[in-house]
Design an enzyme around this catalytic site. Sequence first.
Site, short mmCIF file in Angstrom:
data_model
loop_
_atom_site.label_atom_id
_atom_site.label_comp_id
_atom_site.label_asym_id
_atom_site.label_seq_id
_atom_site.Cartn_x
_atom_site.Cartn_y
_atom_site.Cartn_z
N GLY A 6 0.84 -1.25 0.08
CA GLY A 6 0.14 0.15 0.07
C GLY A 6 1.03 1.22 0.02
N GLY A 7 0.08 2.49 0.12
CA GLY A 7 1.13 3.70 -0.03
C GLY A 7 1.39 4.09 1.32
N ARG A 9 1.53 5.51 4.73
CA ARG A 9 0.62 5.98 5.72
C ARG A 9 -0.71 5.37 5.35
NH1 ARG A 9 4.36 5.87 8.28
NH2 ARG A 9 5.49 7.64 9.22
N SER A 10 -0.66 4.31 4.82
CA SER A 10 -2.09 3.76 4.36
C SER A 10 -2.61 2.85 5.38
CB SER A 10 -2.01 2.88 3.16
OG SER A 10 -1.13 1.88 3.43
N GLY A 11 -1.72 2.43 6.53
CA GLY A 11 -2.18 1.56 7.52
C GLY A 11 -1.67 0.11 7.37
N ALA A 30 13.23 -5.31 11.61
CA ALA A 30 13.02 -3.95 11.19
C ALA A 30 14.29 -3.67 10.24
CB ALA A 30 13.00 -3.03 12.31
N HIS A 46 7.40 3.61 15.93
CA HIS A 46 7.21 2.09 15.29
C HIS A 46 7.49 1.06 16.81
CE1 HIS A 46 5.72 1.34 11.45
NE2 HIS A 46 6.45 2.54 11.05
N GLN A 48 7.41 1.72 19.82
CA GLN A 48 6.34 1.86 20.90
C GLN A 48 5.16 1.53 20.44
OE1 GLN A 48 6.67 6.29 21.57
NE2 GLN A 48 8.64 6.32 22.63
N SER A 49 4.89 1.55 19.29
CA SER A 49 3.59 0.94 18.94
C SER A 49 3.44 -0.73 18.89
CB SER A 49 3.07 1.65 17.58
OG SER A 49 3.95 0.93 16.45
#
Length: 180
Positions: A6-7, A9-11, A30, A46, A48-49
């Site tokens: 996906g693009g 910031r697409s999720g 990573a 990233h 932290q999430s």
Amino acid sequence: MIIITGGARSGKSRHAESLLCHYRSVLYIATSQIFDDEMAARVAHHRQSRPAHWRTEERWQRLEQLITPENSPDEAILLECITTLVTNILFAEGGASDPENWDYAALEKRVDDEISHLITLCQHCPSPVVLVTNEVGMGIVPENRLARHFRDIAGRANQKLAQAAEDVWLVVSGIGVKIK
């Protein structure tokens, strides 16, 4: 092997993580490198999430040490991201020389070899492997040579991965659509 594309910031990351939420053990690979404060902030966000119990390896080389036939089928693997891996290869192989003078055919061969190797690793690994990548070919043709070649090389790498994958997801505006 599952591909999430996906693009920006697409999720994609959230979707990939949601596919693995039922695994008690996840190895997160990573591929990014920190070269400036902005990238350091992105990496920190990233980190932290991600769930605290996930194991993290920050590397883009020697993936055969992490994705092996000896992996447990109870531990999933999430590699993020392929386009960063491609970038790392281009700049490592291109060296300090001007990208205008790079041999892009040789660089694409090197990327293709690495993608082939990654596919083989995933095919022989009993763990479920999720690879996140960026869909970079949906915009205008870039104005500079490096960006054009990057788009082409990353696009062909994505095609090769998608061909070998069991499942492929396209994420748009936070919604995952299974396309294979």
